[in-house]
Design a protein around this motif. Structure first.
Motif, short mmCIF file in Angstrom:
data_model
loop_
_atom_site.label_atom_id
_atom_site.label_comp_id
_atom_site.label_asym_id
_atom_site.label_seq_id
_atom_site.Cartn_x
_atom_site.Cartn_y
_atom_site.Cartn_z
N LEU A 154 -2.06 -0.54 -7.30
CA LEU A 154 -1.65 -1.78 -6.65
C LEU A 154 -1.64 -2.93 -7.65
O LEU A 154 -0.73 -3.77 -7.64
N GLU A 155 -2.63 -2.98 -8.52
CA GLU A 155 -2.67 -4.03 -9.54
C GLU A 155 -1.44 -3.93 -10.46
O GLU A 155 -0.82 -4.92 -10.80
N GLY A 156 -1.11 -2.70 -10.85
CA GLY A 156 0.04 -2.50 -11.73
C GLY A 156 1.35 -2.88 -11.07
O GLY A 156 2.28 -3.32 -11.74
N LEU A 157 1.42 -2.71 -9.75
CA LEU A 157 2.64 -3.02 -9.02
C LEU A 157 2.98 -4.51 -9.11
O LEU A 157 4.15 -4.88 -9.23
N SER A 158 1.98 -5.36 -9.08
CA SER A 158 2.24 -6.80 -9.17
C SER A 158 2.82 -7.16 -10.53
O SER A 158 3.71 -8.01 -10.64
N GLN A 159 2.34 -6.49 -11.59
CA GLN A 159 2.89 -6.73 -12.92
C GLN A 159 4.34 -6.25 -13.00
O GLN A 159 5.20 -6.93 -13.58
N LEU A 160 4.61 -5.09 -12.42
CA LEU A 160 5.97 -4.58 -12.42
C LEU A 160 6.90 -5.52 -11.67
O LEU A 160 8.04 -5.75 -12.09
N TRP A 161 6.43 -6.08 -10.57
CA TRP A 161 7.25 -6.98 -9.76
C TRP A 161 7.64 -8.21 -10.57
O TRP A 161 8.77 -8.68 -10.48
N ASP A 190 -10.04 8.05 2.81
CA ASP A 190 -9.91 6.70 3.38
C ASP A 190 -9.17 5.76 2.43
O ASP A 190 -8.33 4.96 2.87
N LEU A 191 -9.47 5.83 1.13
CA LEU A 191 -8.85 4.91 0.18
C LEU A 191 -7.34 5.11 0.14
O LEU A 191 -6.58 4.15 0.09
N ASN A 192 -6.90 6.37 0.17
CA ASN A 192 -5.47 6.64 0.17
C ASN A 192 -4.80 6.00 1.37
O ASN A 192 -3.73 5.38 1.25
N ARG A 193 -5.40 6.14 2.52
CA ARG A 193 -4.82 5.56 3.75
C ARG A 193 -4.84 4.04 3.68
O ARG A 193 -3.88 3.39 4.11
N GLN A 194 -5.91 3.47 3.14
CA GLN A 194 -6.01 2.02 3.05
C GLN A 194 -4.95 1.45 2.10
O GLN A 194 -4.31 0.43 2.41
N VAL A 195 -4.77 2.11 0.95
CA VAL A 195 -3.76 1.64 0.00
C VAL A 195 -2.37 1.76 0.62
O VAL A 195 -1.54 0.84 0.51
N ALA A 196 -2.10 2.87 1.28
CA ALA A 196 -0.79 3.06 1.92
C ALA A 196 -0.54 1.98 2.97
O ALA A 196 0.56 1.41 3.04
#
Length: 257
Positions: A154-161, A190-196
């Motif tokens: 998720l952190e990397g996604l903001s940089q990509l954006w 749980d973490l996978n579901r939360q991130v999704a």
């Protein structure tokens, strides 16, 4: 005219190459004409389709340096699917690109004639936001973003954006996001579901309905130099990538299967 799609995420290990190879196979199964371009010096997409990344000539490096044409670099994998392979020499291409005017458009210009031959051109990107990735973003009409269901992704996604926004502003104003595809998903975690859930909350319809689960066959299939769809068509991974291929075709306005 081909749809040019960059499979992009600067974070490694999120399933870019697995996604690029298997989406290419899924689109080929739908009888589309597909070209997969391996833009990573590691050459995993090349070996994953049975190519030879150690061959001496006519790889992506040669194409970007103007030493060959796209049709001299492209190798037919199966009817309907071709590959422009990578080579370790590609790791040094940025040094040479830095000396060239218009370096950011080298890939776009090299692949322009191929757009009349294929329905879809997929560009498998390296795990970085360097010059090769900039070339991919300049050449692409849309980007597909594989996203592993973990916090750091998720952190990397903001940089990509931010990179995508800068690319639109300075290089390719028509660049769009085709979709975000969740990869390596394990519903029991749980973490996978939360991130999704978090990704769907923030990005809405940009997130693909198809979710790619963890599948041992996807880990095994590269050792057989084939996509998981060809290794075992009834596996959960194969079914997920067929569903994703169908969804991406709908998003591109192509016929579905």
């Amino acid at each position: 005219m081909a749809h040019v799609v960059g499979v992009v995420n600067q974070k490694g290990g999120v399933g870019k190459t697995t996604t690029a190879v298997n989406v290419a196979a899924a689109l080929c199964a739908a009888e589309l004409r597909v070209l997969l371009v391996d833009c990573d010096a590691q050459g995993n997409a090349t070996t994953g389709l049975g190519g030879d990344k150690m061959a001496e000539q006519n790889h992506l490096y040669d194409l970007m340096m103007g030493a060959c044409r796209w049709d001299q670099a492209a190798k037919r994998v199966v009817p309907g699917l071709s590959l422009i392979p990578s080579t370790p020499h590609l790791s040094g291409v940025e040094v040479e690109l830095a000396t060239l005017d218009g370096w950011e458009n080298r890939l776009k210009e090299a692949l322009a004639p191929a757009q009349d031959v294929f329905d879809v051109i997929l560009l498998d990107s390296p795990p970085s936001l360097g010059m090769v990735t900039v070339n991919i973003l300049a050449a692409a009409h849309r980007v597909l973003v594989p996203l592993q269901c973990e916090f750091y992704a998720l952190e990397g996604l903001s940089q990509l954006w931010r990179t995508l926004q800068m690319t639109r502003k300075r290089i390719n104003p028509d660049l769009e996001v085709l979709g975000i595809v969740l990869t390596m998903f394990e519903s029991r975690h749980d973490l996978n579901r939360q991130v999704a859930d978090e990704v769907r909350k923030h990005f809405g319809e940009l997130v693909c309905d198809a979710v790619i689960p963890r599948d041992i066959r996807m880990g095994e299939s590269p050792s057989f130099a084939r996509p998981v769809l060809w290794y075992g068509s009834e596996t959960v991974g194969s079914k997920a990538y067929l569903k994703l291929g169908n969804e991406l075709m709908a998003r591109l306005g192509l016929h579905s299967f």
